[in-house]
Each structure stands twice: as structure tokens, then as C-alpha cells.
Design a protein around this motif. Structure first.
Motif, mmCIF file in Angstrom:
data_model
loop_
_atom_site.group_PDB
_atom_site.id
_atom_site.type_symbol
_atom_site.label_atom_id
_atom_site.label_comp_id
_atom_site.label_asym_id
_atom_site.label_seq_id
_atom_site.Cartn_x
_atom_site.Cartn_y
_atom_site.Cartn_z
ATOM 1 N N GLU A 1 0.836 -1.193 0.000
ATOM 2 C CA GLU A 1 0.000 0.000 0.000
ATOM 3 C C GLU A 1 0.879 1.255 0.000
ATOM 4 O O GLU A 1 1.967 1.273 0.577
ATOM 5 N N TRP B 1 -1.051 15.393 -4.397
ATOM 6 C CA TRP B 1 -2.444 15.708 -4.694
ATOM 7 C C TRP B 1 -2.777 17.084 -4.147
ATOM 8 O O TRP B 1 -2.386 17.435 -3.035
ATOM 9 N N VAL C 1 -10.145 9.182 -1.812
ATOM 10 C CA VAL C 1 -11.198 8.524 -2.591
ATOM 11 C C VAL C 1 -10.799 8.449 -4.062
ATOM 12 O O VAL C 1 -10.934 7.410 -4.718
ATOM 13 N N GLN C 2 -10.262 9.559 -4.571
ATOM 14 C CA GLN C 2 -9.828 9.574 -5.974
ATOM 15 C C GLN C 2 -8.649 8.635 -6.200
ATOM 16 O O GLN C 2 -8.534 8.023 -7.269
ATOM 17 N N LEU C 3 -7.781 8.506 -5.224
ATOM 18 C CA LEU C 3 -6.633 7.603 -5.354
ATOM 19 C C LEU C 3 -7.104 6.181 -5.619
ATOM 20 O O LEU C 3 -6.523 5.459 -6.444
ATOM 21 N N GLY C 4 -8.150 5.766 -4.896
ATOM 22 C CA GLY C 4 -8.770 4.480 -5.183
ATOM 23 C C GLY C 4 -8.074 3.280 -4.582
ATOM 24 O O GLY C 4 -8.428 2.132 -4.886
ATOM 25 N N ARG C 5 -7.070 3.504 -3.726
ATOM 26 C CA ARG C 5 -6.378 2.408 -3.045
ATOM 27 C C ARG C 5 -6.201 2.775 -1.588
ATOM 28 O O ARG C 5 -5.922 3.930 -1.264
ATOM 29 N N LEU D 1 -10.371 3.432 3.714
ATOM 30 C CA LEU D 1 -9.440 4.266 2.953
ATOM 31 C C LEU D 1 -8.024 4.181 3.513
ATOM 32 O O LEU D 1 -7.050 4.476 2.801
ATOM 33 N N ARG E 1 -9.844 13.466 2.468
ATOM 34 C CA ARG E 1 -10.693 12.343 2.054
ATOM 35 C C ARG E 1 -10.953 12.376 0.551
ATOM 36 O O ARG E 1 -10.957 11.330 -0.111
ATOM 37 N N ASP E 2 -11.160 13.589 0.008
ATOM 38 C CA ASP E 2 -11.413 13.707 -1.437
ATOM 39 C C ASP E 2 -10.273 13.079 -2.234
ATOM 40 O O ASP E 2 -10.494 12.329 -3.187
#
Length: 494
Positions: free
Chosen positions: A6, A70, A80-84, A108, A76-77
Motif C-alpha cells: 500500500e 495531490w 477517494v480519488q486515489l482508489g487504493r 481508505l 478524504r477527497d
């Protein structure tokens, strides 16, 4: 087939190479997030915001393809967009702690790891603290020395003495500056230029003045700053560490609090560097010990007590102080202040977000203590306006050490003084309109008169403390005490 680990999400105060490139993280992608919402929520000094963004952007540039930077409204935004899911070290505030654990419940965050920015773990501190109801830094510091084998000869302190503070209290010399080699200074680059433009575009009402970057924001810069201090400045640090010079704000101070609190330096590496200089005979033991005490003693003590005392600690107000911070103090309006020492301290906060520990404690803090300023409000003022000030840094420093608002949980007495101390330990009184020897009159020093007003207001508490009982006895012999109290009750100009 091995799975990809991760990514490691780093907060802006977790930027050191010993963190992101530690063996257990060497194969991880690094995630850095600039949160506009967090910047707006924290506000504070313009130069601190610059340091935080500059540090993250410099690290992203250093790591190249290994890092993702980023820019999002909220953390959190971006996640969430990272997706991992990511792993993250424990952050340095309770709010952020609760937030990352909430993110873990949402999936998350895969794992929350211990904070790597301090020598002693929180579990080890709690074991040491046990069920104690009060704490003294000296006791903690000696245990730290033993635990990490710092300046020890077997089971005894090097030189036979734990603390050389008695050798580190010299008044400033008569010259305008100490005349020592300058500290390491950074050179701004295109990243700093872009940060400045982006801060302008945010239209946040920052405190303080914009200015050139004065502190390290990369591991390489921090190591250069450390090496410069150890090689050229540590030798004269101890003697004058409690002195103040108006024309020499750096004196022999290390200016390492910012890179340390950005976690660019491992604190044990810092103290070992100072210890090596003492062991080799390059600096006196007293100079090295005084510096080491600040790092392995006070800094660690403050960090652990932030967590140990709990969230309610900042509500302590044992001296019943409720005066709101005046506008000139809140706005860092140094030009509105006549007292040279107080004006100079406010100017330093305004122009660079930093003054060393004695102006913080014995000028800004002492003034607030004498004038009954609300301690919680003062704590937030220090957090917001100091470039090395974070949520974990200020509660114990202000509520406990500076304002004695915890009733003595971690300090044996209130730290305040009259003008005589300031006259002895600074060169401010030479050019001040106030006379440190005067208690009454237009030129009466607000610290001298304020000291006796404070002593009178809290005489019952001070009489019961063997360290301060003599001050009450002296106060009771003042022939002009009533005039002093009347004057200070009405004082509006400082």
C-alpha cells in the motif's frame, strides 16, 4: 508473485528521509496531499503555511515518480480519488488522529502506524508515567539519558553532573551581536516562488508578514543546518541560551525547531551529533548538554504530555484568567507597543513567526500571565503564529509552563519576573522609554509593576509555595503597593 505494498500517506510534518525511505517503506509509493480545507481551517502565520507547502512540494520533486502530490479540497477527497487504501503514521494532533482512524473504518486507510518522529514511544512513556499526578521534566530527562545512553559514562552522567543549567545563564555581552558565525540559510527556488503565488491566490487572511524562507524544508537542507550549528555555533550556544539581543535574534540558537517538527531530522541523530562534538572536545560539555536537554528532554516531554494529559488539558484555568487578548497583541502590532522587549518579541513573531524560548516564556508569556490573559486563547495564539507551533507543541508549553494554568502539574512555580530580570538578560532596557527600576509613574516598567500586581492577585497561592513565598513577603513591604495596584488596574499602554 508479490503484491504491491500500500502507498504511504505522509502528512506535511512527516517529511524526513528516515521516515519515507526507512527499510519497511522503501518499496512504497508516497502520497502527499495539499488540503485547501485544512489550510483554511488552521490559518495562522503566512510563513508557516509556506513552509508546509514548500516541504511537501520539495519532497515530491526529490522522490520523482515514486511520489504523488495531490491538491484537493480535503484529504478524504484525494484518498477517494486515489482508489487504493494507504498506510499512514499516527498524526500529531487529536483531531487528525480521530480522522485517520475514521478513514480506517471506511477502508481508505489500511493501517495506522506509530508516529516515527520521537525517540520514545507513547507506550513506553505511559509505562514510565504510571499513575503519577504531576511531572517534572528533569526526572524525565534523566531517564531519557539513561534509556538512550546519551552523555552517559556507564550508569553516571558524563562529567558527573546531569544538568549544567547553572553555567548557561550568562547575560548578553555589551556588543550589539554575539559575533558568532551565522546560521545556515536556505536559498529559495522556483518551488518557493510558486508556493508564494499559490498562497496569494487562496485569499486566506494569514497572520504575520510574508518573507523569505528562513528554515530548512528538506532532509538535505536540515542536515546542512544541523552540521553548521554543531560545527560553528554550538560552542557558544549554552552560555547565552537564556539571553536576548535586539539586534541579533538568532544569537547561537540552532534554528532546528522547524525541521525537527517537520520530522526532517531524527531527534536521536541530532543529539548524537551534539554528543560527538562534546566527546571529541570540540565544544564544552555544558554547551552540548544544554542543547541535548532541549531535544531529548523538553521536546519529547511536551509531546508525550500532550497525549497523556488529554483533550481537556487546554481548559485548565487554575489562576482564573479570563481577559481576552487585546487587539494589538492578537494582530502582532509591534508598533503599538512602547516596551522595547515586548515590541521586539511581537515584531519577531510578525516578521518571521519565531523568537527563541526566553522571549516566548519570559516576555510574551510573562506579560500574558501578569495581565490575566485567557490561557486557552493564548495557547491558540501561539499555535497559530509560530512557524514551529503545532497542536501538540503549545498546550503544555503555554497552559503548563508559561501560564501555570494547570495548577502545577508540570512546573513548580509560575514563570514571571519584573523588569530587573529582563534588564539583566537582555539589552532592551538600554533603549526603552520605561525604567525597569520604576514601579509607579509614566516611565514605570509594565513588567516591574505588573509583577507586583500579579503577586498581589495570587498571594495566597504564592505564599503556599516555598519557591515563591519570599516574593509575597517582599510585596507586603512595598510602601507604594496601593499606588502600583491602582496604576496597573488602569494601564492600557505597554
Amino acid at each position: 508473485m508479490t503484491s504491491t505494498p500500500e502507498p504511504l500517506w505522509l502528512f506535511a510534518d512527516q517529511l524526513g528521509r528516515h521516515i519515507h525511505s526507512a527499510p519497511e517503506h522503501a518499496d512504497r509509493e508516497i502520497i502527499l496531499i495539499e488540503s485547501t480545507a485544512a489550510l483554511r481551517r488552521r490559518g495562522g502565520h503566512r510563513q508557516k503555511a509556506h513552509l508546509l507547502l514548500s516541504g511537501m512540494r520539495h519532497l515530491a520533486a526529490e522522490l520523482g515518480e515514486r511520489a504523488q502530490l495531490w491538491q484537493a479540497d480535503g484529504y478524504r477527497d484525494a484518498l477517494v480519488q486515489l482508489g487504493r487504501p494507504v498506510v499512514v503514521h499516527e498524526p500529531t494532533s487529536r483531531a487528525a488522529h480521530d480522522f485517520v482512524h475514521a478513514l480506517a473504518e471506511e477502508g481508505l486507510v489500511a493501517e495506522v502506524l506509530p508516529n516515527p518522529s520521537f525517540a520514545l514511544s507513547r507506550d513506553d512513556f505511559e509505562t514510565w508515567a504510571g499513575t503519577a499526578s504531576s511531572f517534572r521534566m528533569e526526572t524525565f530527562y534523566r531517564e531519557q539519558r539513561r534509556r538512550f545512553d546519551i552523555l552517559m559514562d556507564g550508569d553516571r552522567p558524563a562529567g558527573g553532573t546531569w544538568n549544567y543549567d547553572h553555567e548557561n545563564r550568562e547575560s548578553p555581552p555589551k556588543s550589539e551581536t554575539l559575533g558568532v558565525d551565522p546560521p545556515w540559510w536556505p536559498t529559495e527556488d522556483e518551488i518557493d516562488e510558486q508556493v508564494r503565488a499559490d498562497l496569494d491566490a487562496l485569499e486566506i487572511e494569514w497572520s504575520g508578514a510574508d518573507g523569505p524562507r528562513l528554515f530548512a524544508v528538506t532532509t538535505d537542507e536540515a542536515n546542512e543546518a544541523l552540521r553548521t550549528f554543531i560545527d560553528q555555533r554550538l560552542a557558544t550556544f549554552g552560555r547565552y541560551e537564556d539571553a536576548i539581543m535586539g539586534a541579533d535574534w538568532t544569537m547561537s540558537h540552532s534554528l532546528l525547531s522547524v525541521p525537527l517538527n517537520l520530522s526532517l531530522l531524527d531527534p536521536l541523530d541530532v543529539v548524537h551529533a551534539a554528543e560527538d562534538a562534546a566527546r571529541s572536545g570540540d565544544v564544552d560539555l555544558a554547551a552540548a548538554e544544554g542543547f541535548i536537554r532541549q531535544i531529548i528532554g523538553w521536546r519529547e516531554f511536551v509531546w508525550h504530555l500532550y497525549w497523556h494529559f488529554g483533550a481537556e488539558y487546554v481548559t485548565n484555568n487554575k489562576l482564573d484568567a479570563h481577559v481576552p487578548l487585546p487587539d494589538w497583541f492578537r494582530d502582532l502590532d509591534a508598533d503599538a507597543v512602547t516596551a522595547r522587549c515586548l515590541s521586539d518579541a511581537l515584531e519577531g513573531v510578525r516578521d518571521r513567526g519565531w523568537v527563541h524560548h526566553i522571549p516566548r516564556l519570559m516576555i510574551l508569556g510573562s506579560h500574558a500571565l501578569q495581565r490575566n490573559y485567557d490561557p486557552a486563547e493564548l495557547t491558540e495564539w501561539f499555535r497559530a503564529n509560530f512557524v514551529d507551533g503545532y497542536e501538540w507543541v503549545m498546550p503544555v508549553n503555554v497552559i503548563g509552563m508559561s501560564q501555570h494554568a494547570d495548577g502545577g502539574l508540570m512546573a513548580t512555580k509560575p514563570y514571571t519576573s519584573g523588569g530587573a530580570y529582563i534588564n539583566k538578560m537582555s539589552d532592551h532596557c538600554r533603549s526603552c522609554d520605561y525604567n525597569p527600576k520604576k514601579r509607579v509613574g509614566d516611565d514605570a516598567c509594565p513588567f516591574t509593576a505588573g509583577y507586583w500586581a500579579f503577586t498581589h492577585r495570587h498571594q495566597e497561592m504564592l505564599s503556599a509555595n516555598h519557591r515563591t513565598a519570599r516574593a509575597v513577603s517582599t510585596m507586603n513591604r512595598l510602601s507604594d503597593l496601593d499606588a502600583v495596584l491602582e496604576q496597573e488596574a488602569d494601564r492600557e499602554v505597554f
